[in-house]
Design an enzyme around this catalytic site. Structure first.
Site, PDB file in Angstrom:
ATOM      1  N   HIS A  12      -6.763 -25.176 -54.502  1.00  0.00           N
ATOM      2  CA  HIS A  12      -6.430 -26.593 -54.638  1.00  0.00           C
ATOM      3  C   HIS A  12      -6.011 -26.965 -56.060  1.00  0.00           C
ATOM      4  O   HIS A  12      -6.063 -28.129 -56.436  1.00  0.00           O
ATOM      5  CB  HIS A  12      -7.615 -27.464 -54.192  1.00  0.00           C
ATOM      6  CG  HIS A  12      -8.018 -27.219 -52.780  1.00  0.00           C
ATOM      7  ND1 HIS A  12      -9.096 -26.423 -52.470  1.00  0.00           N
ATOM      8  CD2 HIS A  12      -7.477 -27.615 -51.607  1.00  0.00           C
ATOM      9  CE1 HIS A  12      -9.209 -26.356 -51.152  1.00  0.00           C
ATOM     10  NE2 HIS A  12      -8.244 -27.067 -50.611  1.00  0.00           N
ATOM     11  N   HIS A  20     -14.934 -26.419 -56.761  1.00  0.00           N
ATOM     12  CA  HIS A  20     -14.527 -27.273 -55.638  1.00  0.00           C
ATOM     13  C   HIS A  20     -14.843 -26.604 -54.300  1.00  0.00           C
ATOM     14  O   HIS A  20     -15.677 -27.084 -53.557  1.00  0.00           O
ATOM     15  CB  HIS A  20     -13.035 -27.607 -55.742  1.00  0.00           C
ATOM     16  CG  HIS A  20     -12.550 -28.478 -54.640  1.00  0.00           C
ATOM     17  ND1 HIS A  20     -11.382 -28.213 -53.958  1.00  0.00           N
ATOM     18  CD2 HIS A  20     -13.059 -29.604 -54.100  1.00  0.00           C
ATOM     19  CE1 HIS A  20     -11.203 -29.147 -53.034  1.00  0.00           C
ATOM     20  NE2 HIS A  20     -12.197 -30.002 -53.100  1.00  0.00           N
TER      21      HIS A  20
END
Length: 196
Positions: free
Chosen positions: A139, A117
């Site tokens: 995250h 990500h």
């Protein structure tokens, strides 16, 4: 076709002395001209698609461990394909068969530790209970190591890059990677060394 409709497909003289072309005639002429230009450009030039030599870049072959030294759910940090920080990977014996797994039980795998990500570091994020890497500290993305590193939770949309392993006797070798490592346009281009 009757005489009353014959002017639809032909040019005729207007009452003021100018020549007019019907819409149908104009469109047919335009389509014919476009086809002629297209065919002319195709056949007038030599073919653009020419045979090109294929460039194949091979990953380095690197010994990354031994089968007997690995303990179930105790990952070992390795670096592949290079020895830099961007090449940090985990080699782990999962204790159950996995996609791409090697060894007697097909349970030894290796993956990049940079989250796909935003590149969050996950070197210390292995979860033996779920055979997963994550959650990423940035995250919370988590990857399933038994299923080629697919995303099972979080923000990432790409699987973790998996190191292709082979076993010869007791030795484990890294020979390639599947998937693009975070931050790279090509896994085989090494980042320049960081300046202190």
């Amino acid at each position: 076709m009757s005489n009353s409709h014959s002017h639809e497909s032909q040019a005729h003289e207007n009452t003021d002395g100018r020549w007019c072309v019907s819409r149908r005639s104009f469109l047919l002429a335009a389509a014919g001209a476009a086809a002629a230009v297209t065919l002319g450009s195709v056949f007038a030039k030599p073919a653009l698609a020419q045979e090109q030599p294929v460039e194949v870049k091979e990953y380095p072959r690197k010994k990354v461990g031994t089968v007997n030294a690995l303990k179930t759910d105790q990952p070992v940090e390795i670096r592949y394909p290079f020895d830099d920080d961007y090449s940090r990977c985990l080699l782990v014996k999962l204790g159950r068969p996995a996609g791409g797994g090697v060894g007697p039980s097909n349970d030894i795998v290796a993956f990049s530790t940079l989250c796909t990500h935003t590149g969050g570091p996950m070197v210390k994020s292995y979860n033996g209970q779920y055979k997963a890497l994550g959650p990423c500290p940035m995250h919370l993305t988590t990857f399933d190591l038994t299923r080629h590193g697919i995303v099972v939770a979080g923000q990432a949309t790409e699987s973790l890059p998996q190191v292709i392993l082979t076993v010869e006797g007791d030795d484990i070798y890294a020979v390639a990677m599947v998937g693009l490592m975070f931050g790279t346009a090509n896994n085989l281009i090494q980042y320049p060394a960081k300046k202190s």
